[in-house]
Design a protein around this motif. Structure first.
Motif, PDB file in Angstrom:
ATOM      1  N   VAL A 284       0.851  -1.190   0.000  1.00  0.00           N
ATOM      2  CA  VAL A 284       0.000   0.000   0.000  1.00  0.00           C
ATOM      3  C   VAL A 284       0.886   1.239   0.000  1.00  0.00           C
ATOM      4  CG1 VAL A 284      -1.933  -1.095   1.166  1.00  0.00           C
ATOM      5  CG2 VAL A 284      -0.133  -0.039   2.519  1.00  0.00           C
ATOM      6  N   PRO A 285       0.400   2.337  -0.600  1.00  0.00           N
ATOM      7  CA  PRO A 285       1.192   3.569  -0.595  1.00  0.00           C
ATOM      8  C   PRO A 285       1.419   4.058   0.834  1.00  0.00           C
ATOM      9  CG  PRO A 285      -0.622   3.700  -2.160  1.00  0.00           C
ATOM     10  CD  PRO A 285      -0.858   2.478  -1.338  1.00  0.00           C
ATOM     11  N   GLU A 286       2.571   4.645   1.050  1.00  0.00           N
ATOM     12  CA  GLU A 286       2.862   5.203   2.373  1.00  0.00           C
ATOM     13  C   GLU A 286       1.927   6.368   2.657  1.00  0.00           C
ATOM     14  OE1 GLU A 286       6.656   7.235   4.694  1.00  0.00           O
ATOM     15  OE2 GLU A 286       6.989   5.861   3.012  1.00  0.00           O
ATOM     16  N   GLN A 287       1.414   6.445   3.877  1.00  0.00           N
ATOM     17  CA  GLN A 287       0.463   7.468   4.245  1.00  0.00           C
ATOM     18  C   GLN A 287       1.128   8.841   4.317  1.00  0.00           C
ATOM     19  OE1 GLN A 287      -2.878   7.585   4.783  1.00  0.00           O
ATOM     20  NE2 GLN A 287      -2.561   9.764   5.112  1.00  0.00           N
ATOM     21  N   ALA A 288       0.566   9.788   3.571  1.00  0.00           N
ATOM     22  CA  ALA A 288       1.075  11.162   3.624  1.00  0.00           C
ATOM     23  C   ALA A 288       0.607  11.835   4.907  1.00  0.00           C
ATOM     24  CB  ALA A 288       0.578  11.942   2.414  1.00  0.00           C
ATOM     25  N   GLU A 289       1.317  12.861   5.314  1.00  0.00           N
ATOM     26  CA  GLU A 289       0.936  13.596   6.520  1.00  0.00           C
ATOM     27  C   GLU A 289      -0.437  14.238   6.319  1.00  0.00           C
ATOM     28  OE1 GLU A 289       2.658  17.083   9.499  1.00  0.00           O
ATOM     29  OE2 GLU A 289       3.843  16.349   7.809  1.00  0.00           O
ATOM     30  N   THR A 290      -1.295  14.125   7.313  1.00  0.00           N
ATOM     31  CA  THR A 290      -2.675  14.598   7.225  1.00  0.00           C
ATOM     32  C   THR A 290      -2.871  15.852   8.056  1.00  0.00           C
ATOM     33  OG1 THR A 290      -3.442  12.323   6.934  1.00  0.00           O
ATOM     34  CG2 THR A 290      -5.091  13.951   7.574  1.00  0.00           C
ATOM     35  N   ILE A 291      -3.557  16.833   7.491  1.00  0.00           N
ATOM     36  CA  ILE A 291      -3.896  18.052   8.237  1.00  0.00           C
ATOM     37  C   ILE A 291      -5.017  17.739   9.214  1.00  0.00           C
ATOM     38  CG2 ILE A 291      -4.824  20.385   8.046  1.00  0.00           C
ATOM     39  CD1 ILE A 291      -3.573  20.537   5.267  1.00  0.00           C
ATOM     40  N   HIS A 292      -4.841  18.144  10.462  1.00  0.00           N
ATOM     41  CA  HIS A 292      -5.892  17.953  11.463  1.00  0.00           C
ATOM     42  C   HIS A 292      -6.696  19.246  11.564  1.00  0.00           C
ATOM     43  CE1 HIS A 292      -8.051  16.229  14.731  1.00  0.00           C
ATOM     44  NE2 HIS A 292      -7.559  17.046  15.636  1.00  0.00           N
ATOM     45  N   LEU A 293      -7.893  19.234  10.990  1.00  0.00           N
ATOM     46  CA  LEU A 293      -8.701  20.448  10.870  1.00  0.00           C
ATOM     47  C   LEU A 293      -9.072  21.046  12.221  1.00  0.00           C
ATOM     48  CD1 LEU A 293     -11.059  19.257   7.992  1.00  0.00           C
ATOM     49  CD2 LEU A 293      -9.125  20.820   7.807  1.00  0.00           C
ATOM     50  N   CYS A 294      -9.179  20.233  13.239  1.00  0.00           N
ATOM     51  CA  CYS A 294      -9.566  20.747  14.553  1.00  0.00           C
ATOM     52  C   CYS A 294      -8.527  21.715  15.110  1.00  0.00           C
ATOM     53  CB  CYS A 294      -9.773  19.595  15.535  1.00  0.00           C
ATOM     54  SG  CYS A 294     -11.082  18.456  15.066  1.00  0.00           S
ATOM     55  N   ASP A 295      -7.280  21.578  14.685  1.00  0.00           N
ATOM     56  CA  ASP A 295      -6.228  22.458  15.195  1.00  0.00           C
ATOM     57  C   ASP A 295      -6.461  23.912  14.792  1.00  0.00           C
ATOM     58  OD1 ASP A 295      -4.933  20.359  16.402  1.00  0.00           O
ATOM     59  OD2 ASP A 295      -3.484  20.057  14.780  1.00  0.00           O
ATOM     60  N   SER A 296      -7.082  24.135  13.620  1.00  0.00           N
ATOM     61  CA  SER A 296      -7.308  25.501  13.144  1.00  0.00           C
ATOM     62  C   SER A 296      -8.719  26.000  13.441  1.00  0.00           C
ATOM     63  CB  SER A 296      -7.042  25.571  11.633  1.00  0.00           C
ATOM     64  OG  SER A 296      -7.911  24.692  10.933  1.00  0.00           O
ATOM     65  N   CYS A 297      -9.528  25.181  14.092  1.00  0.00           N
ATOM     66  CA  CYS A 297     -10.901  25.563  14.413  1.00  0.00           C
ATOM     67  C   CYS A 297     -10.913  26.247  15.776  1.00  0.00           C
ATOM     68  CB  CYS A 297     -11.813  24.331  14.415  1.00  0.00           C
ATOM     69  SG  CYS A 297     -13.546  24.716  14.743  1.00  0.00           S
ATOM     70  N   VAL A 298     -11.055  27.563  15.777  1.00  0.00           N
ATOM     71  CA  VAL A 298     -10.962  28.337  17.012  1.00  0.00           C
ATOM     72  C   VAL A 298     -12.253  28.275  17.816  1.00  0.00           C
ATOM     73  CG1 VAL A 298     -10.591  30.646  17.963  1.00  0.00           C
ATOM     74  CG2 VAL A 298      -9.261  29.889  15.977  1.00  0.00           C
ATOM     75  N   ASP A 299     -13.390  28.389  17.150  1.00  0.00           N
ATOM     76  CA  ASP A 299     -14.666  28.506  17.868  1.00  0.00           C
ATOM     77  C   ASP A 299     -15.145  27.201  18.487  1.00  0.00           C
ATOM     78  OD1 ASP A 299     -14.783  31.181  17.246  1.00  0.00           O
ATOM     79  OD2 ASP A 299     -16.000  30.883  15.441  1.00  0.00           O
ATOM     80  N   LYS A 300     -14.748  26.068  17.946  1.00  0.00           N
ATOM     81  CA  LYS A 300     -15.169  24.761  18.446  1.00  0.00           C
ATOM     82  C   LYS A 300     -16.688  24.677  18.648  1.00  0.00           C
ATOM     83  CE  LYS A 300     -11.008  22.869  18.983  1.00  0.00           C
ATOM     84  NZ  LYS A 300     -10.214  23.883  18.262  1.00  0.00           N
ATOM     85  N   PRO A 301     -17.492  24.893  17.580  1.00  0.00           N
ATOM     86  CA  PRO A 301     -18.948  24.805  17.737  1.00  0.00           C
ATOM     87  C   PRO A 301     -19.414  23.426  18.165  1.00  0.00           C
ATOM     88  CG  PRO A 301     -18.337  24.848  15.408  1.00  0.00           C
ATOM     89  CD  PRO A 301     -17.097  25.179  16.182  1.00  0.00           C
ATOM     90  N   CYS A 302     -18.594  22.408  17.950  1.00  0.00           N
ATOM     91  CA  CYS A 302     -18.965  21.052  18.356  1.00  0.00           C
ATOM     92  C   CYS A 302     -19.037  20.898  19.871  1.00  0.00           C
ATOM     93  CB  CYS A 302     -17.976  20.040  17.787  1.00  0.00           C
ATOM     94  SG  CYS A 302     -16.293  20.220  18.398  1.00  0.00           S
ATOM     95  N   LEU A 303     -18.527  21.877  20.611  1.00  0.00           N
ATOM     96  CA  LEU A 303     -18.591  21.824  22.075  1.00  0.00           C
ATOM     97  C   LEU A 303     -19.615  22.803  22.644  1.00  0.00           C
ATOM     98  CD1 LEU A 303     -14.778  21.599  22.936  1.00  0.00           C
ATOM     99  CD2 LEU A 303     -16.434  19.737  22.769  1.00  0.00           C
ATOM    100  N   LYS A 304     -20.428  23.412  21.769  1.00  0.00           N
ATOM    101  CA  LYS A 304     -21.328  24.472  22.229  1.00  0.00           C
ATOM    102  C   LYS A 304     -22.783  24.248  21.851  1.00  0.00           C
ATOM    103  CE  LYS A 304     -17.607  27.890  21.677  1.00  0.00           C
ATOM    104  NZ  LYS A 304     -17.180  29.114  20.946  1.00  0.00           N
TER     105      LYS A 304
END
Length: 228
Positions: free
Chosen positions: A143-163
């Motif tokens: 299988v192809p080697e896994q490329a580095e993945t961007i973690h979208l939560c790191d750039s999400c300031v408001d965190k609406p998923c917690l509100k």
């Protein structure tokens, strides 16, 4: 023996017939054992993105006894089991006991990290994806080697998923399981029962893959029924 990538393409096509997709794979550093004690050298994860499997599942379900306790698990086991048999693999499920480390496998296979809700955040699908099983092989897989993945939560300031949850079921302290369950089962839980988790739906990522309300209601009903 190392399995060729051509076989992986064939497995991908076989899964696509039921709306499922490969979710990456890797070779174990040491031989690992499935719950049945059988050894495995490598793994391919199987899952879904968005609602693609739903029409296939519903057609199957219409032909089954309505008393099946966990129909989606049963369907997934059947579909993935058939693919496993066709390609010389063994199928395992996230609900197999003793439980296999599916989330750890997913992190390794796709480079994902958990969101504040505990669901792994995918850079394309957001929170609207799932793992339905895995194929274990006695041989190595190419299988192809896994490329580095961007973690979208790191750039999400408001965190609406917690509100968005009316009982604050999710917070930085973790998941308030009993509070969530009582709310979903209670008189004020209708928005969640019919439309899904409000915190999950508040996430701004991967919205084009969001499960339709009927699918979210199906999963919420399963949660309310099975949880104790």
């Amino acid at each position: 023996m190392i399995l060729a990538r051509g076989m992986i393409e064939e497995i991908t096509a076989a899964l696509a017939a039921d709306g499922l997709i490969l979710r990456g794979g890797f070779v174990f550093p040491d031989v690992e054992n499935a719950p049945d004690g059988a050894a495995a050298r490598s793994v391919l994860l199987v899952g879904q993105a968005g609602a693609a499997p739903w029409p296939h599942f519903m057609r199957w379900r219409a032909q089954q006894p309505q008393t099946i306790a966990n129909p989606l698990d049963t369907w997934s086991r059947q579909v993935i089991g058939n693919v496993a048999e066709a390609f010389g693999a063994r199928a395992v499920s996230p609900s197999d006991k003793p439980y296999l480390p599916f989330q750890q496998w997913a992190v390794r296979a796709e480079g994902l990290k958990p969101s504040p809700l505990g669901i792994l955040m995918h850079p394309r699908y957001g929170l609207w994806h799932a793992y339905r099983g895995a194929l274990l092989f006695e041989d190595e897989i190419a299988v192809p080697e896994q490329a580095e993945t961007i973690h979208l939560c790191d750039s999400c300031v408001d965190k609406p998923c917690l509100k968005s949850c009316p009982v604050d079921a999710y917070s930085r302290a973790g998941f308030a399981y009993q509070a969530c369950l009582a709310h979903v089962r209670g008189a004020n839980g209708e928005p969640c029962r019919s439309g899904g988790c409000l915190d999950r739906n508040a996430c701004p990522y991967g919205t084009e893959y969001r499960y339709p309300p009927e699918i979210q209601a199906f999963h919420m009903a399963s949660f309310a029924r099975a949880a104790s």
